[in-house]
Motif scaffolding. Structure first.
Motif, PDB file in Angstrom:
ATOM      1  N   GLU A 343       0.816  -1.214   0.000  1.00  0.00           N
ATOM      2  CA  GLU A 343       0.000   0.000   0.000  1.00  0.00           C
ATOM      3  C   GLU A 343       0.851   1.267   0.000  1.00  0.00           C
ATOM      4  OE1 GLU A 343      -3.232   0.472  -0.298  1.00  0.00           O
ATOM      5  OE2 GLU A 343      -3.565  -1.681  -0.560  1.00  0.00           O
ATOM      6  N   ASP A 344       2.075   1.163   0.550  1.00  0.00           N
ATOM      7  CA  ASP A 344       2.966   2.323   0.583  1.00  0.00           C
ATOM      8  C   ASP A 344       3.765   2.484  -0.703  1.00  0.00           C
ATOM      9  OD1 ASP A 344       4.567   0.120   0.745  1.00  0.00           O
ATOM     10  OD2 ASP A 344       5.547   0.671   2.635  1.00  0.00           O
ATOM     11  N   ASN A 345       3.435   1.635  -1.714  1.00  0.00           N
ATOM     12  CA  ASN A 345       4.111   1.645  -3.017  1.00  0.00           C
ATOM     13  C   ASN A 345       5.601   1.299  -2.934  1.00  0.00           C
ATOM     14  OD1 ASN A 345       1.906   2.232  -4.728  1.00  0.00           O
ATOM     15  ND2 ASN A 345       1.989   4.387  -4.076  1.00  0.00           N
ATOM     16  N   LYS A 346       6.014   0.698  -1.836  1.00  0.00           N
ATOM     17  CA  LYS A 346       7.392   0.226  -1.713  1.00  0.00           C
ATOM     18  C   LYS A 346       7.435  -1.275  -2.027  1.00  0.00           C
ATOM     19  CE  LYS A 346       8.804   3.601   1.774  1.00  0.00           C
ATOM     20  NZ  LYS A 346       9.309   3.809   3.165  1.00  0.00           N
ATOM     21  N   PRO A 347       8.522  -1.764  -2.660  1.00  0.00           N
ATOM     22  CA  PRO A 347       8.620  -3.201  -2.971  1.00  0.00           C
ATOM     23  C   PRO A 347       8.408  -4.042  -1.719  1.00  0.00           C
ATOM     24  CG  PRO A 347      10.383  -1.984  -4.050  1.00  0.00           C
ATOM     25  CD  PRO A 347       9.697  -1.006  -3.121  1.00  0.00           C
ATOM     26  N   VAL A 348       7.669  -5.140  -1.887  1.00  0.00           N
ATOM     27  CA  VAL A 348       7.376  -5.991  -0.734  1.00  0.00           C
ATOM     28  C   VAL A 348       8.564  -6.884  -0.382  1.00  0.00           C
ATOM     29  CG1 VAL A 348       4.936  -6.019  -1.294  1.00  0.00           C
ATOM     30  CG2 VAL A 348       6.387  -7.888  -2.082  1.00  0.00           C
ATOM     31  N   PHE A 349       9.509  -7.001  -1.332  1.00  0.00           N
ATOM     32  CA  PHE A 349      10.679  -7.857  -1.081  1.00  0.00           C
ATOM     33  C   PHE A 349      11.897  -7.282  -1.795  1.00  0.00           C
ATOM     34  CE2 PHE A 349      13.547 -11.259  -2.508  1.00  0.00           C
ATOM     35  CZ  PHE A 349      13.911 -11.803  -1.283  1.00  0.00           C
ATOM     36  N   SER A 350      13.025  -7.333  -1.141  1.00  0.00           N
ATOM     37  CA  SER A 350      14.287  -6.957  -1.773  1.00  0.00           C
ATOM     38  C   SER A 350      15.379  -7.805  -1.148  1.00  0.00           C
ATOM     39  CB  SER A 350      14.593  -5.471  -1.579  1.00  0.00           C
ATOM     40  OG  SER A 350      14.711  -5.164  -0.207  1.00  0.00           O
ATOM     41  N   ASN A 351      16.460  -8.009  -1.898  1.00  0.00           N
ATOM     42  CA  ASN A 351      17.568  -8.792  -1.343  1.00  0.00           C
ATOM     43  C   ASN A 351      18.890  -8.109  -1.614  1.00  0.00           C
ATOM     44  OD1 ASN A 351      17.881  -9.163  -4.048  1.00  0.00           O
ATOM     45  ND2 ASN A 351      17.760 -11.394  -3.995  1.00  0.00           N
TER      46      ASN A 351
END
Length: 351
Positions: A343-351
């Protein structure tokens, strides 16, 4: 010994998946997915290893690509799986991100007394005529010409095809449409088509079982299913006119010239690729995930699972005769995950 180990793996995974598909409810922490039967053996193997390492399971329903697409569009699973890539228009319309996981080969398999794996040779036009109902007997001159040293019976040919919505059928009919203008005009290419002859069966498992049980039959399955069931797979004459066997190096050769960046969602189709060593019915298989999921935590777990698979699953994939993606394609996949946001338009996953 190697084959025995693979067969044991596949038997274990078959039991695992069957249980997973009918056991409800799944553990709240488990990842849910549904779709293509083509990649099911490797997804089951990865799930088994991942569960031991993380205690997070995968509840994957091997129901065919058509079912996978329907379930992700209905938002009843965390991810859908399909061998037929969706178009850019369909991805946009349904708010989906698509990425490939592994590649493999579709192979013709036959049940003819005395015929061993790799002993028969076919070309695309001859296979098209069989599935059009124009070649009906095993000793037809077209088949005999491709196999001059093989004594073929006069028995009728029983063509087996997928009865469910199937990415394997899409790849099979895509290939036959490329090599036969007649097949393209009369049947065409899709996950479900109207074959004029033959016997329908559900899933790669169903086609393999039907071919095993029907003398004089021919079918098409993912290579791991042919090996698992000790079916007599055939060789094929490829676009360069060379006779090739379904082996990992031939699948890799078909994928070598693919342009992964130009197709939406990396949806390349690797049938009838040029190259002396290319297997002509090679294909990637794909995952579908919502760009803006309603269950962010579940999608994050799913992406963690596939991230682990890219990093640690190559040896297991190769042991089951799948081809891992090149590193450059994996980098494109991970880049695409930046488009899966909360909802915050930020990626839900990153590595």
């Amino acid at each position: 010994m190697e084959t025995t180990v693979k067969q044991s793996f596949l038997a274990l995974f078959a039991a695992f998946a069957a249980t997973a598909a009918v056991t409800a409810p799944a553990n709240a922490a488990d990842i849910s997915g549904a779709g293509a039967t083509f990649p099911y053996p490797i997804y089951a193997k990865w799930a088994d290893t991942y569960k031991k390492e993380t205690n997070v399971g995968l509840n994957y329903q091997s129901i065919g690509s058509g079912g996978g697409i329907k379930q992700i569009e209905a938002n009843t699973v965390t991810f859908g799986a399909t061998d037929k890539p969706l178009s850019g228009e369909d991805l946009e319309k349904n708010g989906l991100v698509q990425f490939p996981t592994v590649m493999g080969g579709i192979v013709p398999v036959v049940n003819l007394e005395g015929i061993k794996p790799g002993e028969l040779v076919f070309d695309g036009p001859t296979l098209a005529k069989i599935y059009l109902g124009e070649i009906t007997a095993w000793n037809d001159p077209a088949i005999q010409k491709l196999n001059p040293g093989v004594k073929l019976p006069s028995d009728a040919i029983a063509a087996v095809f997928r009865s469910d919505g199937s990415g394997t059928t899409f790849v099979w009919t895509n290939y036959l449409s490329k090599v036969s203008a007649d097949f393209k005009a009369k049947i065409g290419s899709n996950t479900s088509v109207q074959f004029p002859v033959g016997l329908g069966a559900k899933g790669n498992e169903g086609v393999a079982n039907n071919v095993m049980q029907t003398k004089g039959s021919i079918g098409y399955v993912e290579y791991a299913y042919a090996k698992q069931n000790k079916l007599s797979y055939t060789k094929l004459v490829n676009k360069d006119g060379k006779t090739v066997a379904p082996v990992i190096s031939a699948f890799q050769a078909a994928a070598a010239g693919a342009d992964w960046t130009s197709a939406p969602g990396m949806g390349v189709i690797l049938t009838e690729q040029a190259g002396a060593e290319s297997w002509p019915i090679t294909n990637p298989t794909f995952i579908l995930i919502h760009k803006k999921p309603t269950d962010v935590a579940a999608v994050k777990e799913a992406l963690k699972f596939f991230n682990w698979a890219y990093a640690h699953g190559s040896k297991e994939a190769e042991a089951l005769d799948y081809v891992p993606l090149p590193d450059s394609v994996v980098a494109l996949v991970k880049k695409s995950w930046e488009g899966v946001v909360g909802e915050d338009n930020k990626p839900v996953f990153s590595n």
